[in-house]
Design a protein around this motif. Structure first.
Motif: not given
Length: 324
Positions: A10, A44, A46, A54
């Motif tokens: 993340l 990914e 944030t 998430q």
């Protein structure tokens, strides 16, 4: 039950002056060079409006969740883990891109990052072992990983965040941020707590009440690092179920804790005999409405009750390269 992914990254895209975007770009090459296939990891950016979803998704899907950003990014991970049914089934890693990076310093991640760069740290972290780490609950809703404070340092953090939101800080670089923190200290140096009451449930079983009126600050620490690597805490341990509470009644005590705490022998003596501190298993803090408060470097002013309870939550397994 085995997880679908070995690693889930993340990444805060704006931390460290945008270095999160750089890591996102080079991850495929690094993961491939280390023998990880495309279906073993995921990355990914944030998103503020959906970060809780998430994090929850990542905990269910991966063996190791790596937060790429500052202390605030990993703090959001811990807060969302508090009531997650699989919080003990995932390891947590950190790539430090923030200003203070206090947790990264304690876990031995910051020095490799500074001396040999982000790519070197990333490769080391993927192969690192884990160690136990305490997480505390603030009013049963938020996670405390590093520290909580009220007073002059929280005022500085509040004004820094306000200046940044208003565009008064023109750069996102770590050096620029630290310079602005120093500038805010001189502007806010006369601030003190107008009122306040602290109730400490101490390690020895005694209960200590402290009147905080006119104190400069109170700092509640879980790790032996505060405000970009200073250490005002006496014999701190990250996995002992104990918090260190430092009370600074005047500016000299506050500056002494910050400036002297890391000095070998001298700092140890100062913190043991001259700094007012307590080892606690839980505490209650009451302050006036609107008092300046911060949690792990994030401003909580006017967003939390004036009555604050902090108690032990749970332990996580953190990837670590050693202890600073």
């Amino acid at each position: 039950m085995s997880k679908a992914l070995k690693f889930f990254f993340l990444i805060n895209p704006i931390s460290g002056g945008g270095q999160g975007k750089k890591i996102f770009e080079v991850l495929p090459e690094i993961m491939q060079s280390m023998g990880f296939s495309e279906n073993e990891w995921l990355a990914e950016f944030t998103q503020k409006e959906s970060i809780s979803e998430q994090i929850s998704k990542a905990i269910f899907k991966t063996e190791t969740l790596i937060a790429v950003g500052g202390d605030g990014t990993v703090s959001a991970v811990f807060s969302n883990m508090m009531h997650h049914p699989e919080k003990e089934q995932v390891r947590i890693g950190l790539i430090p891109l923030g200003t203070g990076n206090d947790l990264a310093r304690v876990l031995g991640l910051y020095k490799p990052y500074v001396e040999k760069g982000l790519l070197y740290l990333l490769r080391r972290l993927l192969m690192a072992s884990s160690r136990s780490f305490d997480i505390w609950q603030v009013n049963g809703k938020m996670a405390l990983a590093n520290y909580f404070s009220a007073g002059i340092d929280a005022r500085i953090a509040h004004d820094f965040n306000k200046d940044r939101s208003e565009g008064k800080i023109r750069s996102n670089s770590v050096i620029s941020n630290k310079f602005h923190y120093v500038k805010r200290f001189f502007a806010d140096r006369n601030y003190f707590l107008k009122s306040g009451k602290l109730l400490c449930h101490q390690q020895n079983g005694e209960i200590k009440q402290v009147n905080l009126a006119n104190f400069r600050t109170i700092i509640i620490g879980n790790i032996p690092s505060f405000a970009s690597g200073t250490n005002p805490f006496y014999c701190s341990n990250i996995a002992d179920g104990i918090l260190e509470v430092v009370c600074a009644p005047n500016i000299l005590a506050f500056l002494g804790a910050i400036a002297i705490g890391n000095i070998p022998v001298v700092g140890h003596i100062y913190k043991k005999y001259f700094l007012r501190s307590y080892k606690v298993t839980s505490l209650e803090l009451e302050v006036l409405p609107g008092e300046y408060l911060q949690l792990d470097g994030e401003d909580l002013t006017e967003t939390i009750s004036k009555k604050i309870q902090i108690q032990y939550g749970f332990q996580v397994q953190m990837l670590a390269l050693g202890e600073s």
